[in-house]
Design an enzyme around this catalytic site. Sequence first.
Site, mmCIF file in Angstrom:
data_model
loop_
_atom_site.group_PDB
_atom_site.id
_atom_site.type_symbol
_atom_site.label_atom_id
_atom_site.label_comp_id
_atom_site.label_asym_id
_atom_site.label_seq_id
_atom_site.Cartn_x
_atom_site.Cartn_y
_atom_site.Cartn_z
ATOM 1 N N ASN A 7 -54.739 -25.906 11.823
ATOM 2 C CA ASN A 7 -53.812 -25.078 12.896
ATOM 3 C C ASN A 7 -55.095 -24.877 13.723
ATOM 4 O O ASN A 7 -55.899 -23.710 13.668
ATOM 5 C CB ASN A 7 -53.364 -23.746 12.075
ATOM 6 C CG ASN A 7 -52.429 -23.180 13.339
ATOM 7 O OD1 ASN A 7 -52.241 -23.522 14.354
ATOM 8 N ND2 ASN A 7 -51.582 -22.319 12.540
ATOM 9 N N LYS A 14 -57.964 -22.894 12.015
ATOM 10 C CA LYS A 14 -57.929 -22.554 10.485
ATOM 11 C C LYS A 14 -57.658 -23.637 9.839
ATOM 12 O O LYS A 14 -56.893 -24.579 10.329
ATOM 13 C CB LYS A 14 -56.518 -21.559 10.512
ATOM 14 C CG LYS A 14 -56.813 -20.195 11.180
ATOM 15 C CD LYS A 14 -55.529 -19.444 10.758
ATOM 16 C CE LYS A 14 -55.326 -18.402 12.087
ATOM 17 N NZ LYS A 14 -53.962 -17.985 11.962
ATOM 18 N N ARG A 90 -51.304 -29.116 12.917
ATOM 19 C CA ARG A 90 -49.937 -28.432 13.520
ATOM 20 C C ARG A 90 -49.959 -28.406 15.059
ATOM 21 O O ARG A 90 -51.045 -28.268 15.686
ATOM 22 C CB ARG A 90 -50.056 -26.927 13.163
ATOM 23 C CG ARG A 90 -48.942 -26.201 13.809
ATOM 24 C CD ARG A 90 -48.838 -24.743 13.135
ATOM 25 N NE ARG A 90 -47.900 -24.065 13.915
ATOM 26 C CZ ARG A 90 -47.886 -22.761 13.723
ATOM 27 N NH1 ARG A 90 -48.730 -21.925 12.891
ATOM 28 N NH2 ARG A 90 -46.735 -22.058 14.119
ATOM 29 N N HIS A 179 -41.896 -22.658 15.210
ATOM 30 C CA HIS A 179 -41.745 -22.287 13.770
ATOM 31 C C HIS A 179 -41.300 -23.088 12.809
ATOM 32 O O HIS A 179 -40.933 -22.446 11.597
ATOM 33 C CB HIS A 179 -41.463 -20.710 13.666
ATOM 34 C CG HIS A 179 -42.398 -19.610 14.465
ATOM 35 N ND1 HIS A 179 -41.894 -18.452 15.227
ATOM 36 C CD2 HIS A 179 -43.563 -19.658 14.593
ATOM 37 C CE1 HIS A 179 -42.628 -17.842 15.734
ATOM 38 N NE2 HIS A 179 -44.020 -18.491 15.257
ATOM 39 N N HIS A 207 -38.560 -15.537 10.778
ATOM 40 C CA HIS A 207 -40.014 -15.715 10.590
ATOM 41 C C HIS A 207 -40.627 -14.721 11.686
ATOM 42 O O HIS A 207 -40.264 -14.529 12.728
ATOM 43 C CB HIS A 207 -40.808 -17.148 11.260
ATOM 44 C CG HIS A 207 -41.894 -17.314 11.455
ATOM 45 N ND1 HIS A 207 -42.780 -17.963 10.706
ATOM 46 C CD2 HIS A 207 -42.670 -16.518 12.387
ATOM 47 C CE1 HIS A 207 -44.160 -17.956 10.717
ATOM 48 N NE2 HIS A 207 -44.151 -17.008 11.755
ATOM 49 N N GLY A 211 -45.741 -13.977 16.578
ATOM 50 C CA GLY A 211 -44.611 -14.442 17.276
ATOM 51 C C GLY A 211 -43.370 -14.284 16.064
ATOM 52 O O GLY A 211 -43.519 -14.168 14.860
ATOM 53 N N ARG A 240 -44.488 -10.153 23.124
ATOM 54 C CA ARG A 240 -43.469 -10.948 23.803
ATOM 55 C C ARG A 240 -41.926 -10.347 23.750
ATOM 56 O O ARG A 240 -41.677 -9.771 23.053
ATOM 57 C CB ARG A 240 -43.342 -12.469 23.488
ATOM 58 C CG ARG A 240 -44.526 -13.139 23.607
ATOM 59 C CD ARG A 240 -44.284 -14.614 22.896
ATOM 60 N NE ARG A 240 -45.423 -14.974 22.066
ATOM 61 C CZ ARG A 240 -45.253 -15.761 21.463
ATOM 62 N NH1 ARG A 240 -44.282 -16.597 20.978
ATOM 63 N NH2 ARG A 240 -46.549 -15.854 20.376
ATOM 64 N N ASP A 282 -49.338 -4.773 16.718
ATOM 65 C CA ASP A 282 -49.375 -4.698 15.218
ATOM 66 C C ASP A 282 -48.704 -3.636 14.446
ATOM 67 O O ASP A 282 -48.840 -2.344 14.653
ATOM 68 C CB ASP A 282 -51.208 -4.340 14.798
ATOM 69 C CG ASP A 282 -51.228 -4.702 13.351
ATOM 70 O OD1 ASP A 282 -50.315 -4.527 12.213
ATOM 71 O OD2 ASP A 282 -52.341 -5.624 13.035
ATOM 72 N N ARG A 284 -48.522 -2.437 11.744
ATOM 73 C CA ARG A 284 -49.144 -1.290 10.842
ATOM 74 C C ARG A 284 -49.885 -0.247 11.714
ATOM 75 O O ARG A 284 -49.708 0.880 11.121
ATOM 76 C CB ARG A 284 -50.428 -2.293 10.000
ATOM 77 C CG ARG A 284 -49.903 -3.248 9.049
ATOM 78 C CD ARG A 284 -50.931 -4.013 8.583
ATOM 79 N NE ARG A 284 -51.488 -4.886 9.556
ATOM 80 C CZ ARG A 284 -52.371 -5.941 9.782
ATOM 81 N NH1 ARG A 284 -52.833 -6.195 8.307
ATOM 82 N NH2 ARG A 284 -52.777 -6.758 10.676
ATOM 83 N N GLY A 330 -46.180 -12.675 8.337
ATOM 84 C CA GLY A 330 -46.825 -11.098 8.667
ATOM 85 C C GLY A 330 -46.032 -10.077 8.251
ATOM 86 O O GLY A 330 -46.310 -9.248 7.499
ATOM 87 N N GLU A 333 -42.661 -10.830 5.238
ATOM 88 C CA GLU A 333 -42.698 -11.099 3.651
ATOM 89 C C GLU A 333 -43.701 -10.065 2.980
ATOM 90 O O GLU A 333 -43.669 -10.310 1.672
ATOM 91 C CB GLU A 333 -43.526 -12.373 3.495
ATOM 92 C CG GLU A 333 -45.119 -12.332 3.948
ATOM 93 C CD GLU A 333 -45.824 -13.816 4.230
ATOM 94 O OE1 GLU A 333 -45.069 -14.527 4.693
ATOM 95 O OE2 GLU A 333 -46.946 -13.867 3.837
ATOM 96 N N GLU A 388 -47.241 -22.745 5.680
ATOM 97 C CA GLU A 388 -47.055 -23.777 6.912
ATOM 98 C C GLU A 388 -48.027 -24.957 6.234
ATOM 99 O O GLU A 388 -47.557 -26.120 6.602
ATOM 100 C CB GLU A 388 -47.120 -23.268 8.249
ATOM 101 C CG GLU A 388 -45.926 -22.519 8.729
ATOM 102 C CD GLU A 388 -46.602 -21.446 9.880
ATOM 103 O OE1 GLU A 388 -47.457 -20.703 9.702
ATOM 104 O OE2 GLU A 388 -45.780 -21.621 10.768
#
Length: 405
Positions: A7, A14, A90, A179, A207, A211, A240, A282, A284, A330, A333, A388
């Site tokens: 990716n 990655k 990807r 996605h 998802h 994003g 976004r 984020d 969190r 992220g 799940e 993915e």
Amino acid sequence: MKILCVNSGSSTIKYKLFEMPSEELLASGIVERIGEEVSYIRYRSARGEIRRTGRVRDHEEAFREALRCLMDPEKGVIKDPSEVRGVGHRVVHGGEKYAKPVVIDEDVMRTIEELSILAPLHNPANLAGIRGAMKAFKDAVHVAVFDTAFHATLPEEAYLYAIPYELYEKYRIRRYGFHGISHEYVARRAAEILGRPLEELRIITLHLGNGASAAAVKYGKSVDTSMGLTPLEGLVMGTRSGDIDPAIFYFLMKQEGMSADEVYELLNKRSGLLGLSGVSNDVRLIWEEFKKGNRRAELAFRVFAYRIKKYIGAYAAAMGGVDAIVFTAGIGEKSSEVSSYIRRLVCEGLEFLGVKLDEERNRDPEKYGYVISSDDSRVKVLAIPTNEELMMAREVYRILQRGSC
Ligand code: ADP
């Protein structure tokens, strides 16, 4: 057979190396801050971890670094690059041309480049990754796996925008959706977990990462999805806006004297959870503020969850019902407090559809086999980790098998 899945972003690559068909993960790694003064190189296999910094100028060098890790005498898992038989890349935008993964040749690379007009942030970076990997893994078959491909089955009424049809003909302005690799993977996993054939299920996949997008997967095929011509449409995302009245664009240009580029940047980079909360993209960090009673943090979560809920209603209508709702990525799940809270906010009020969340299961999806609805919930709700890279490895393996038949 060893298959590498990649990716590539503009400053990051990655990768994961799989043994196929056993699907064993042999190694994974990341090269970050490509092109900057200091780049980070990280790698992990069953034989140990490598972490180092250095200067990685471009994607070609990044893949050389990755290869060096994969071939490390102590922690590596291959002895020679030729052991990697296939590399899956990807690619974000495949336009209308690619409904399936495709072996990369000059022609394919040209098309990916041409499609950059539809994905200026992503396709050029994907292409740089392909070029870099092709140099490092000369003997491998390189395959492009498109984020748009799974949504190639959308019917016209779902993919056409109500603008002059001539614009669709001229520029192919339409909904593509993204996605796709993740939506397809979790839809299949959900069917597997529920022990029912995918071809009998109407599934809404959510998802929710940085994003975020939703898809209506009817009997195994994507029939609608929330992202559009670009990944800006649909759900509220990290930075976004997702859906807005298109006239806001006009309004901001007129009232704030902003250029088209500036408004586009505002909607892509400064909106969404970040723009609403004023805290972060984020969840969190927004959660920390939420716990302190920050009203805008709370508002950001409410808008985020409400938009998802509306899409669930819309897609249940589009499919004539829904059998399962799947949360992934992220935010979707995890078993963290904030993820559980968001899933609860989304599912609250959907009892009329047949959705009944089990609070205990929602706190720790993995422990309960990823099903987080109660036993008597007509609609099953799941929180499934996406993968993915594995989905891509399967596609590449399938192509390689076909080639050798
Ligand atoms: P991307 O969309 O970039 O692939 P991910 O799917 O990894 O990203 O999602 C990244 C987002 O997931 C982060 O911005 C963060 O909001 C959220 N996230 C990461 N870890 C957790 C966690 N443990 N609990 C809740 N949210 C998380």
